[in-house]
Design a protein around this motif. Structure first.
Motif, PDB file in Angstrom:
ATOM      1  N   GLU A 102       0.564  -1.430  -0.301  1.00 30.77           N
ATOM      2  CA  GLU A 102       0.392   0.400   0.070  1.00 30.77           C
ATOM      3  C   GLU A 102       0.516   1.371  -0.242  1.00 30.77           C
ATOM      4  O   GLU A 102       0.764   2.492  -0.313  1.00 30.77           O
ATOM      5  CB  GLU A 102      -0.858   0.183   0.770  1.00 30.77           C
ATOM      6  CG  GLU A 102      -1.842   1.353   1.233  1.00 30.77           C
ATOM      7  CD  GLU A 102      -2.930   0.793   2.663  1.00 30.77           C
ATOM      8  OE1 GLU A 102      -3.260   2.487   2.676  1.00 30.77           O
ATOM      9  OE2 GLU A 102      -2.532   0.331   3.287  1.00 30.77           O
ATOM     10  N   GLN A 103       2.182   1.085   0.649  1.00 34.40           N
ATOM     11  CA  GLN A 103       2.875   2.636   0.619  1.00 34.40           C
ATOM     12  C   GLN A 103       3.720   2.766  -0.782  1.00 34.40           C
ATOM     13  O   GLN A 103       3.375   3.828  -1.318  1.00 34.40           O
ATOM     14  CB  GLN A 103       3.338   2.317   1.904  1.00 34.40           C
ATOM     15  CG  GLN A 103       2.803   2.512   3.108  1.00 34.40           C
ATOM     16  CD  GLN A 103       3.876   2.202   4.277  1.00 34.40           C
ATOM     17  OE1 GLN A 103       5.123   1.623   4.177  1.00 34.40           O
ATOM     18  NE2 GLN A 103       3.674   2.054   5.703  1.00 34.40           N
ATOM     19  N   GLN A 104       4.074   1.742  -1.695  1.00 38.11           N
ATOM     20  CA  GLN A 104       4.668   1.643  -2.662  1.00 38.11           C
ATOM     21  C   GLN A 104       3.752   2.281  -3.449  1.00 38.11           C
ATOM     22  O   GLN A 104       3.883   3.810  -4.666  1.00 38.11           O
ATOM     23  CB  GLN A 104       5.368   0.072  -3.084  1.00 38.11           C
ATOM     24  CG  GLN A 104       5.927  -0.091  -1.959  1.00 38.11           C
ATOM     25  CD  GLN A 104       6.659  -2.047  -2.960  1.00 38.11           C
ATOM     26  OE1 GLN A 104       6.868  -2.249  -3.879  1.00 38.11           O
ATOM     27  NE2 GLN A 104       6.799  -2.993  -1.828  1.00 38.11           N
ATOM     28  N   GLN A 105       2.346   1.729  -3.417  1.00 37.62           N
ATOM     29  CA  GLN A 105       1.196   2.198  -3.900  1.00 37.62           C
ATOM     30  C   GLN A 105       1.132   3.831  -4.225  1.00 37.62           C
ATOM     31  O   GLN A 105       0.827   4.966  -4.840  1.00 37.62           O
ATOM     32  CB  GLN A 105      -0.217   1.538  -4.351  1.00 37.62           C
ATOM     33  CG  GLN A 105      -0.795   2.249  -5.146  1.00 37.62           C
ATOM     34  CD  GLN A 105      -2.190   1.632  -4.991  1.00 37.62           C
ATOM     35  OE1 GLN A 105      -2.568   0.450  -3.510  1.00 37.62           O
ATOM     36  NE2 GLN A 105      -3.090   1.622  -6.139  1.00 37.62           N
ATOM     37  N   LEU A 106       1.011   4.028  -2.668  1.00 42.38           N
ATOM     38  CA  LEU A 106       0.953   5.415  -2.469  1.00 42.38           C
ATOM     39  C   LEU A 106       2.264   6.429  -2.741  1.00 42.38           C
ATOM     40  O   LEU A 106       2.061   7.728  -3.280  1.00 42.38           O
ATOM     41  CB  LEU A 106       0.919   5.600  -0.668  1.00 42.38           C
ATOM     42  CG  LEU A 106      -0.674   5.457  -0.084  1.00 42.38           C
ATOM     43  CD1 LEU A 106      -0.413   5.563   1.505  1.00 42.38           C
ATOM     44  CD2 LEU A 106      -1.975   6.725  -0.045  1.00 42.38           C
TER      45      LEU A 106
END
Length: 253
Positions: A102-106
């Motif tokens: 999720e952080q990579q996507q953010l």
């Protein structure tokens, strides 16, 4: 915000007040950066300081001169050397190792610099929560730096050298300065000392105990950039600090 000033490349960064009432703070910060850069920068040091370029009382006047967008409010700004973001390969390594999906996507394609924390090791239980996640505040603790293959001992030595210069050459306490890893136009990792808005001068006429207390307080009140006593790399940091200090400083000796 970054600005395009040199041949179409983003070689400069602009710092601007959000509140016009804080203009004196920006003026003091620029003056401090000028003084620290003049007294403390050296090509032989691992950590670089961003070179201060110019101070302007009005963004719109500056923007017209440089043919930049004039959409920002007419507030004071100063221009300094840009700290380049972490190079792509190191960014990808950091994200794959330490960012959740999720952080990579953010984060996506956003560039960032990362903080160097030699005063703490990472704890799995303290992983970033996505709703508080900010890649520009992402800490590279000692164990993460080792896993990434970055030169941890040299970083400790470099921090000691720079902090010693900030204390002894510039006569300031180094309060709330940051040590970060960034990049370069050649896509190589580089290391920087930044953020001088809370730095205070040392009263050389004060008693020695008072001056030492100011430096110790500033050391511990900061984020854990420096190794602490009895931690890995403390001896390297301490030796470099003492070696860089003048043999005789009438104000701090």
């Amino acid at each position: 915000r970054n600005c395009t000033c040199c041949g179409g490349m983003n070689y400069a960064a602009i710092k601007q007040v959000a509140d016009i009432d804080r203009t004196p703070e920006l003026q003091r910060e620029f003056a401090t950066l000028q003084d620290v850069y003049e007294r403390c920068s050296s090509p032989r040091l691992l950590f670089q300081l961003p070179e201060p370029h110019s101070y302007h009382n009005d963004w719109q006047d500056f923007a017209r001169i440089k043919r930049l967008p004039e959409d920002a409010p007419g507030q004071c700004v100063y221009v300094m050397e840009r700290v380049w973001p972490v190079p792509p390969q190191l960014k990808a390594d950091i994200m794959s190792r330490y960012f959740s999906p999720e952080q990579q996507q953010l984060c996506g394609d956003k560039s960032f610099i990362a903080r160097i924390y030699l005063g703490r090791r990472s704890e799995p239980s303290r992983a970033f929560k996505s709703r508080f996640f900010n890649q520009n505040n992402f800490p590279l603790y000692t164990d993460r730096l080792q896993e990434l293959g970055l030169p941890v001992k040299e970083l400790a030595v470099g921090m000691g050298c720079m902090l010693s210069r900030i204390h002894h050459f510039a006569g300031t306490d180094g309060r709330d300065i940051e040590f970060v890893v960034g990049g370069s136009p050649k896509q190589q990792a580089s290391f920087w000392c930044i953020d001088f808005n809370q730095v205070q001068g040392i009263n050389l006429a004060a008693p020695l105990e008072e001056k030492v207390k100011q430096l110790v307080d500033s050391f511990y009140i900061n984020d854990p950039y420096y190794p602490r006593p009895d931690m890995d790399y403390w001896d390297d940091f301490k030796a470099a600090y003492l070696h860089e200090a003048p043999c005789s400083n009438p104000g701090l000796s």
